[in-house]
Structures are given as C-alpha cells and as structure tokens.
Design a protein around this motif. Sequence first.
Motif, PDB file in Angstrom:
ATOM      1  N   ILE A   1       0.856  -1.207   0.000  1.00 54.43           N
ATOM      2  CA  ILE A   1       0.000   0.000   0.000  1.00 54.43           C
ATOM      3  C   ILE A   1       0.886   1.249   0.000  1.00 54.43           C
ATOM      4  O   ILE A   1       0.629   2.199  -0.737  1.00 54.43           O
ATOM      5  CB  ILE A   1      -0.982  -0.010   1.190  1.00 54.43           C
ATOM      6  N   ALA A   2       1.967   1.223   0.812  1.00 59.37           N
ATOM      7  CA  ALA A   2       2.871   2.384   0.859  1.00 59.37           C
ATOM      8  C   ALA A   2       3.450   2.661  -0.538  1.00 59.37           C
ATOM      9  O   ALA A   2       3.597   3.807  -0.953  1.00 59.37           O
ATOM     10  CB  ALA A   2       3.985   2.129   1.856  1.00 59.37           C
ATOM     11  N   LYS A   3       3.737   1.578  -1.262  1.00 61.15           N
ATOM     12  CA  LYS A   3       4.346   1.700  -2.604  1.00 61.15           C
ATOM     13  C   LYS A   3       3.330   2.158  -3.652  1.00 61.15           C
ATOM     14  O   LYS A   3       3.694   2.749  -4.658  1.00 61.15           O
ATOM     15  CB  LYS A   3       4.874   0.305  -2.979  1.00 61.15           C
ATOM     16  N   ASN A   4       2.061   1.827  -3.420  1.00 66.30           N
ATOM     17  CA  ASN A   4       1.000   2.132  -4.404  1.00 66.30           C
ATOM     18  C   ASN A   4      -0.070   2.979  -3.727  1.00 66.30           C
ATOM     19  O   ASN A   4      -1.265   2.705  -3.832  1.00 66.30           O
ATOM     20  CB  ASN A   4       0.367   0.825  -4.908  1.00 66.30           C
ATOM     21  N   ARG A   5       0.373   4.029  -2.997  1.00 59.99           N
ATOM     22  CA  ARG A   5      -0.507   4.735  -2.073  1.00 59.99           C
ATOM     23  C   ARG A   5      -1.780   5.242  -2.711  1.00 59.99           C
ATOM     24  O   ARG A   5      -2.854   5.209  -2.110  1.00 59.99           O
ATOM     25  CB  ARG A   5       0.241   5.901  -1.374  1.00 59.99           C
ATOM     26  N   SER A   6      -1.693   5.776  -3.948  1.00 63.23           N
ATOM     27  CA  SER A   6      -2.876   6.427  -4.526  1.00 63.23           C
ATOM     28  C   SER A   6      -3.979   5.420  -4.874  1.00 63.23           C
ATOM     29  O   SER A   6      -5.128   5.801  -5.106  1.00 63.23           O
ATOM     30  CB  SER A   6      -2.469   7.209  -5.768  1.00 63.23           C
ATOM     31  N   LYS A   7      -3.653   4.131  -4.910  1.00 61.86           N
ATOM     32  CA  LYS A   7      -4.662   3.137  -5.324  1.00 61.86           C
ATOM     33  C   LYS A   7      -5.595   2.723  -4.194  1.00 61.86           C
ATOM     34  O   LYS A   7      -6.553   1.985  -4.404  1.00 61.86           O
ATOM     35  CB  LYS A   7      -3.962   1.873  -5.844  1.00 61.86           C
ATOM     36  N   TYR A   8      -5.283   3.126  -2.952  1.00 62.26           N
ATOM     37  CA  TYR A   8      -6.078   2.670  -1.799  1.00 62.26           C
ATOM     38  C   TYR A   8      -6.580   3.852  -0.984  1.00 62.26           C
ATOM     39  O   TYR A   8      -6.008   4.950  -1.033  1.00 62.26           O
ATOM     40  CB  TYR A   8      -5.221   1.747  -0.916  1.00 62.26           C
ATOM     41  N   GLY A   9      -7.637   3.621  -0.220  1.00 53.72           N
ATOM     42  CA  GLY A   9      -8.156   4.650   0.676  1.00 53.72           C
ATOM     43  C   GLY A   9      -7.388   4.635   1.988  1.00 53.72           C
ATOM     44  O   GLY A   9      -6.184   4.347   2.017  1.00 53.72           O
TER      45      GLY A   9
ATOM     46  N   GLU B   1       7.005   3.936  13.318  1.00 52.57           N
ATOM     47  CA  GLU B   1       6.989   5.377  12.988  1.00 52.57           C
ATOM     48  C   GLU B   1       6.884   5.580  11.477  1.00 52.57           C
ATOM     49  O   GLU B   1       6.178   6.472  11.004  1.00 52.57           O
ATOM     50  CB  GLU B   1       8.219   6.089  13.560  1.00 52.57           C
ATOM     51  N   THR B   2       7.579   4.739  10.708  1.00 50.16           N
ATOM     52  CA  THR B   2       7.508   4.832   9.231  1.00 50.16           C
ATOM     53  C   THR B   2       6.076   4.549   8.774  1.00 50.16           C
ATOM     54  O   THR B   2       5.546   5.229   7.890  1.00 50.16           O
ATOM     55  CB  THR B   2       8.467   3.798   8.593  1.00 50.16           C
ATOM     56  N   TRP B   3       5.443   3.552   9.359  1.00 46.97           N
ATOM     57  CA  TRP B   3       4.063   3.219   8.966  1.00 46.97           C
ATOM     58  C   TRP B   3       3.123   4.381   9.291  1.00 46.97           C
ATOM     59  O   TRP B   3       2.196   4.666   8.533  1.00 46.97           O
ATOM     60  CB  TRP B   3       3.588   1.955   9.686  1.00 46.97           C
ATOM     61  N   ARG B   4       3.383   5.033  10.432  1.00 48.90           N
ATOM     62  CA  ARG B   4       2.498   6.157  10.807  1.00 48.90           C
ATOM     63  C   ARG B   4       2.630   7.303   9.821  1.00 48.90           C
ATOM     64  O   ARG B   4       1.728   8.130   9.705  1.00 48.90           O
ATOM     65  CB  ARG B   4       2.855   6.647  12.220  1.00 48.90           C
ATOM     66  N   LYS B   5       3.790   7.372   9.135  1.00 46.20           N
ATOM     67  CA  LYS B   5       3.996   8.470   8.169  1.00 46.20           C
ATOM     68  C   LYS B   5       3.427   8.160   6.789  1.00 46.20           C
ATOM     69  O   LYS B   5       3.431   9.016   5.910  1.00 46.20           O
ATOM     70  CB  LYS B   5       5.500   8.769   8.060  1.00 46.20           C
ATOM     71  N   ILE B   6       2.932   6.944   6.579  1.00 47.65           N
ATOM     72  CA  ILE B   6       2.280   6.654   5.290  1.00 47.65           C
ATOM     73  C   ILE B   6       1.045   7.556   5.245  1.00 47.65           C
ATOM     74  O   ILE B   6       0.255   7.564   6.200  1.00 47.65           O
ATOM     75  CB  ILE B   6       1.845   5.158   5.203  1.00 47.65           C
ATOM     76  N   PRO B   7       0.878   8.362   4.173  1.00 45.24           N
ATOM     77  CA  PRO B   7      -0.273   9.282   4.152  1.00 45.24           C
ATOM     78  C   PRO B   7      -1.593   8.547   4.421  1.00 45.24           C
ATOM     79  O   PRO B   7      -1.785   7.423   3.959  1.00 45.24           O
ATOM     80  CB  PRO B   7      -0.242   9.851   2.726  1.00 45.24           C
ATOM     81  N   ASN B   8      -2.477   9.226   5.174  1.00 49.92           N
ATOM     82  CA  ASN B   8      -3.814   8.710   5.460  1.00 49.92           C
ATOM     83  C   ASN B   8      -3.770   7.324   6.114  1.00 49.92           C
ATOM     84  O   ASN B   8      -4.453   6.402   5.689  1.00 49.92           O
ATOM     85  CB  ASN B   8      -4.643   8.681   4.158  1.00 49.92           C
ATOM     86  N   SER B   9      -2.896   7.190   7.109  1.00 51.05           N
ATOM     87  CA  SER B   9      -2.830   5.893   7.787  1.00 51.05           C
ATOM     88  C   SER B   9      -2.840   6.064   9.306  1.00 51.05           C
ATOM     89  O   SER B   9      -2.454   7.113   9.829  1.00 51.05           O
ATOM     90  CB  SER B   9      -1.590   5.123   7.357  1.00 51.05           C
ATOM     91  N   ILE B  10      -3.296   5.029   9.981  1.00 50.55           N
ATOM     92  CA  ILE B  10      -3.408   5.040  11.446  1.00 50.55           C
ATOM     93  C   ILE B  10      -2.862   3.702  11.946  1.00 50.55           C
ATOM     94  O   ILE B  10      -3.165   2.654  11.358  1.00 50.55           O
ATOM     95  CB  ILE B  10      -4.895   5.126  11.881  1.00 50.55           C
ATOM     96  N   LEU B  11      -2.100   3.753  13.024  1.00 48.50           N
ATOM     97  CA  LEU B  11      -1.648   2.513  13.667  1.00 48.50           C
ATOM     98  C   LEU B  11      -2.092   2.554  15.119  1.00 48.50           C
ATOM     99  O   LEU B  11      -1.748   3.491  15.849  1.00 48.50           O
ATOM    100  CB  LEU B  11      -0.118   2.412  13.592  1.00 48.50           C
TER     101      LEU B  11
END
Length: 277
Positions: A131-139, A160-170
Amino acid sequence: MQDPYELNECVIKKIRFETKDTNTYTLAFPNDLIIPEEEFKPGRFILLSIFGFGEAAFSLSSLIQNGTFETTIRKVGNFTQKLHSCKEGDKLYMRGPYGEGWPIDKAEGKDILLVAGGIGLAPLRPVILHIAKNRSKYGRLEILYGARTPNDMIFTSEFETWRKIPNSILRLTVDAVPRGVKWNYKIGVVPILFEDMETTPDNAIVMTCGPEIMMHFVVKGLIAKGFSEDQIYVSLERRMKCGIAQCGHCQVGKKYVCKDGPVFAYSEIKGLPDLTI
Ligand SMILES: Cc1cc2nc3c(=O)[nH]c(=O)nc-3n(C[C@H](O)[C@H](O)[C@H](O)COP(=O)(O)OP(=O)(O)OC[C@H]3O[C@@H](n4cnc5c(N)ncnc54)[C@H](O)[C@@H]3O)c2cc1C
Ligand code: FES
C-alpha cells in the motif's frame, strides 16, 4: 511446467532480532534464480527446509526486492529451533511460494483495515509495504495490532515509518504491561481497539491474522459493527506437508488451506468443521 516439489537453494543474507523468540530472515537466491515478482504476492507462503531436520510453512513478511525477501519466524519446536541456530551465510532450501494471498487487487479503491495479533502481523506486513508503494490506489489504511506484552511486538522499529504513510493510522494494544515497562497505548485484547476505530463498513476490506481465537472475536466484533462476511478476510494456519493439495494434511472441510488459502473470505469458511473462527 516447474516441478512443484523442486527445492531452491537460498542463503540467509541477514537476521534481524524482533523479540526473544522471533527473528526476521532476509533470504536470497545465490544461483541467479529469478522467481517472478507476482509469485511473492502478500499473504502467500513458502516451505523452508533444512536437510535432516524437516520442513515447515512460513509466510512472506516482505515484498521481493532485488531478488531478496523476508520471512519472520518464531521458535516453537524442533525445526524452528534449528532455524534459529542458523547464521548469516547459511543455506536453506525453499519450495513455493504457494497458496492464495490477500485480496490486494480487489481492495483497490477501498479503505483497508488490518487486524493482527502477535506474529500474525508478519503476513500483513507485505500488505502495508504494498500500500505504501501504491498509495494512490487505496483509501485509508488503519492497522490494529495487539501482542501479549510490549516486548512481544514485532516490527516495532517500523511503526513510525508506517504512521507516516499518508492517510494511515496505527493503533496498538497489549494484554499486559510488565512492571517497569513503559507503555503509552491501550491495554486489553485486540478487539478493544474497535472502540476508537475509524474504518466503517461502507467501502472497506478487512484482513486479519492471528491466533484463531483472536480472529473469532475480531470477526464477531466486525460483524456487530456492520461489516459483511464477504468483506472480512482471514489467514488460516494448519500443519502442511505437500503444500499443493495432494496429501490432505491441511484440509478443513472441503477446503485445502495450502491451495485454496491460507487466505479466505470469512463467508467461504464460516461453519466448516475444526474451525473456531
Ligand atoms: C500458511 C502458514 C504460514 C505460517 N507462517 C508462519 C510465519 O510467518 N512465522 C512462523 O513463525 N510460523 C509460521 N507458521 C507456523 C509454522 O509453520 C509452525 O510454527 C512450524 O511448523 C513449527 O515447526 P517446528 O518443527 O519448529 O515445531 P513443532 O516441533 O512441530 O512443534 C513444537 C510445539 O509447538 C507447537 N506449535 C507448532 N506450531 C505452532 C504455532 N504456529 N503456534 C504455536 N504453537 C505451535 C506444537 O503444537 C508443538 O507443541 C505458518 C504456518 C502456516 C500453515
Ligand atoms: S498440505 Fe498437503 S493438502 Fe495441503
């Protein structure tokens, strides 16, 4: 057609410590073997063997990159104990990848909810990386993760890296916090994280992996929140022998976990014998 039992030599390039009983192994093919990228679809598994010690199934815990990929292994018995005594540079033998992975294509355009317990986060990590690599394809990407204690959590260096993926929550929780350990998140079993969850059933796909009893309560909780049985995907774990639907070891009702799964829509497996989900 390639022999489905063919063993490919692979070398341990790197070993990363995750917890007291779990390591992540970076594996590479030394003989310029090229296995197509599509084979390493998130959610599929490999069979790893060491001559004289046996063979066991492990999920891919990364995408394949420059001919290397990762698998995250917990020491539980004879074979995994032997694996944990291996060093960087040692050779292993691999068959696969096998099985049906997570529905990453079907999930395009949708919000993604990942619910993991313990080492169940390992097969979901390639979904996060994809998802991080193909961010625009997912909500929205929402990850709910629980472990026994803070020290039993895997991939903590990546949170911390996962939290910085746009529009993501951990969101994190643990069953218990030992005295003296610092913990700023929830305490309670995984479904406690549903209290603050933002993902709604409108346009979402859920992928969950962990102990069956955890998935039982996760599925129950999600259905109570209005998610349908077709929206929820679970990854099952059964003892594997052949990995290609020949021996029957992994059979659950009429499904072969090795070939029809390990990932199934809940609607496909609901009510099958020997399942506690
Ligand atoms: C599709 C699939 C994907 C898997 N992915 C992973 C993965 O990514 N990482 C990983 O570490 N394991 C994974 N497993 C589980 C792994 O295959 C087994 O844990 C492994 O076979 C144990 O081998 P062993 O010889 O060390 O243990 P054994 O000697 O066979 O077992 C020793 C003891 O541990 C118990 N035990 C065995 N397996 C488990 C288990 N999974 N959980 C708790 N207790 C267990 C047994 O009941 C027994 O009491 C996966 C299994 C499947 C089917
Ligand atoms: S492992 Fe042999 S049928 Fe699935």
